[in-house]
Design a protein around this motif. Structure first.
Motif, PDB file in Angstrom:
ATOM      1  N   PHE A 186       0.828  -1.199   0.000  1.00  0.00           N
ATOM      2  CA  PHE A 186       0.000   0.000   0.000  1.00  0.00           C
ATOM      3  C   PHE A 186       0.865   1.253   0.000  1.00  0.00           C
ATOM      4  O   PHE A 186       0.628   2.185  -0.777  1.00  0.00           O
ATOM      5  N   ARG A 187       1.881   1.306   0.862  1.00  0.00           N
ATOM      6  CA  ARG A 187       2.694   2.516   0.951  1.00  0.00           C
ATOM      7  C   ARG A 187       3.515   2.739  -0.323  1.00  0.00           C
ATOM      8  O   ARG A 187       3.737   3.882  -0.729  1.00  0.00           O
ATOM      9  N   LEU A 188       3.944   1.669  -0.958  1.00  0.00           N
ATOM     10  CA  LEU A 188       4.654   1.815  -2.228  1.00  0.00           C
ATOM     11  C   LEU A 188       3.726   2.290  -3.348  1.00  0.00           C
ATOM     12  O   LEU A 188       4.172   2.899  -4.317  1.00  0.00           O
ATOM     13  N   SER A 189       2.430   2.018  -3.203  1.00  0.00           N
ATOM     14  CA  SER A 189       1.457   2.418  -4.222  1.00  0.00           C
ATOM     15  C   SER A 189       0.876   3.798  -3.965  1.00  0.00           C
ATOM     16  O   SER A 189       0.653   4.570  -4.903  1.00  0.00           O
ATOM     17  N   LYS A 221       7.786  -3.059  -5.306  1.00  0.00           N
ATOM     18  CA  LYS A 221       6.437  -3.579  -5.112  1.00  0.00           C
ATOM     19  C   LYS A 221       6.265  -4.926  -5.804  1.00  0.00           C
ATOM     20  O   LYS A 221       5.703  -5.861  -5.218  1.00  0.00           O
ATOM     21  N   TYR A 222       6.775  -5.050  -7.019  1.00  0.00           N
ATOM     22  CA  TYR A 222       6.591  -6.313  -7.725  1.00  0.00           C
ATOM     23  C   TYR A 222       7.463  -7.424  -7.149  1.00  0.00           C
ATOM     24  O   TYR A 222       7.102  -8.606  -7.216  1.00  0.00           O
ATOM     25  N   TRP A 223       8.582  -7.085  -6.545  1.00  0.00           N
ATOM     26  CA  TRP A 223       9.345  -8.091  -5.792  1.00  0.00           C
ATOM     27  C   TRP A 223       8.533  -8.579  -4.608  1.00  0.00           C
ATOM     28  O   TRP A 223       8.546  -9.763  -4.257  1.00  0.00           O
ATOM     29  N   LEU A 224       7.810  -7.658  -3.972  1.00  0.00           N
ATOM     30  CA  LEU A 224       6.937  -8.054  -2.864  1.00  0.00           C
ATOM     31  C   LEU A 224       5.832  -8.981  -3.355  1.00  0.00           C
ATOM     32  O   LEU A 224       5.510  -9.988  -2.702  1.00  0.00           O
ATOM     33  N   TYR A 225       5.247  -8.655  -4.491  1.00  0.00           N
ATOM     34  CA  TYR A 225       4.227  -9.542  -5.061  1.00  0.00           C
ATOM     35  C   TYR A 225       4.812 -10.949  -5.278  1.00  0.00           C
ATOM     36  O   TYR A 225       4.187 -11.955  -4.924  1.00  0.00           O
ATOM     37  N   LEU A 226       6.005 -10.994  -5.859  1.00  0.00           N
ATOM     38  CA  LEU A 226       6.635 -12.299  -6.118  1.00  0.00           C
ATOM     39  C   LEU A 226       6.926 -13.054  -4.835  1.00  0.00           C
ATOM     40  O   LEU A 226       6.811 -14.282  -4.776  1.00  0.00           O
TER      41      LEU A 226
END
Length: 301
Positions: free
Chosen positions: A18-21, A253-258
């Motif tokens: 959320f904070r990255l977005s 953020k996408y590393w977090l998703y992964l």
């Protein structure tokens, strides 16, 4: 009521994403467009903050209690724009850690248990989205929902002076709400039955009030209603803007998703959360008028 573990599941899970977005003090509640959907999300959120501060007569030196403060966007506004002092409360450890890192006075505390001897009294109190988590499905089924809200308004009454104001936003069930027994996580995806089941998965331990009238009635005899307005259409737009930002590329953020893929494969409840992310069930419920959203301003009598 939703417990700390429930809210950690909902909010701490998405804290970094959320904070990255949305930014370090992003606002995870409906903005205030008032029909002007050409506004940016940031401007609409600031319009909401101004409306709340004006409605509560917040000025320099005002002492404000920001219940269910999230990542402290309203606290940030009133401290920087109004010169007020603010204490924030949340049940999400992830939110509290982020707020404290950013210099805000935020603690992990159940706002339903606060007493004047804990932190004194306040000139104004906000609870933006908190009431949605105060009553569980089990409490509603046991016929305790209205008493839960009445007890909370007594807490507010004790924390405010006569004439002190309280602002709240809350989602409510609306005219197309289904009977509880028709809600089914195994129903056809996209159906009202399935979408409502996802809502329960998104906010464990939480059940909504049945319209603003239930809340207003429970505020008596402690408070009088100053203003009431629906933010349903504003919330639909807000969620649409969030969806765009959650999907906007950011390497961290996408590393977090992964990093969440193993959890996706092994945790059934987390897979429901991914379905929530894909569907945005609260937006669907607003669009279908299964739910509504209200801004309410009360004054202690």
């Amino acid at each position: 009521m939703a417990q700390q573990a429930d809210l950690d599941f909902t909010y701490t899970t998405i804290d970094k994403i959320f904070r990255l977005s949305m930014g370090e003090t992003g606002d995870y509640s409906g903005a205030k467009y008032d029909g002007d959907f050409s506004m940016t999300l940031e401007d609409a959120q600031k319009a909401k903050h101004k409306f709340i501060a004006d409605s509560l007569n917040i000025k320099e030196g005002s002492k404000v209690l920001d219940m269910a403060c999230g990542w402290a966007p309203f606290t940030r506004y009133i401290v920087k724009e109004r010169g007020a002092t603010s204490m924030g409360l949340t049940l999400s450890q992830g939110q509290a850690d982020a707020c404290q890192k950013n210099g805000f006075n935020v603690i992990v505390r159940d706002c339903r248990t606060v007493k004047p001897e804990d932190y004194g009294t306040f000139d104004a109190i906000t609870c933006i989205g908190g009431l949605e988590h105060f009553c569980s499905v089990e409490e509603w089924q046991a016929g305790k929902q209205e008493q839960v809200y009445k007890d909370f308004f007594k807490v507010l009454y004790d924390l405010l002076p006569v004439g002190g104001r309280y602002y709240m936003q809350t989602m409510t069930f609306s005219k197309n709400m289904l009977p509880f027994e028709d809600i089914d996580i195994n129903a056809e995806p996209g159906s009202a039955s399935h979408v409502l089941a996802l809502m329960i998965k998104e906010f464990p331990g939480s059940w909504l009030p049945y319209g603003p009238e239930m809340v207003i009635d429970c505020a008596k005899p402690y408070f009088k209603l100053i203003s009431q307005s629906s933010g349903r259409l504003d919330y639909i737009e807000t969620i649409g803007q969030w969806r765009k930002r959650f999907r906007k590329f950011n390497l961290k953020k996408y590393w977090l998703y992964l990093s969440l893929v193993p959890k996706l494969l092994t945790n059934k409840e987390f897979r429901h959360q991914v379905a929530v992310f894909k569907v945005s069930p609260n937006r669907v419920c607003f669009e279908e008028e299964i739910m509504d959203h209200y801004r309410l301003v009360f004054e202690k009598i």
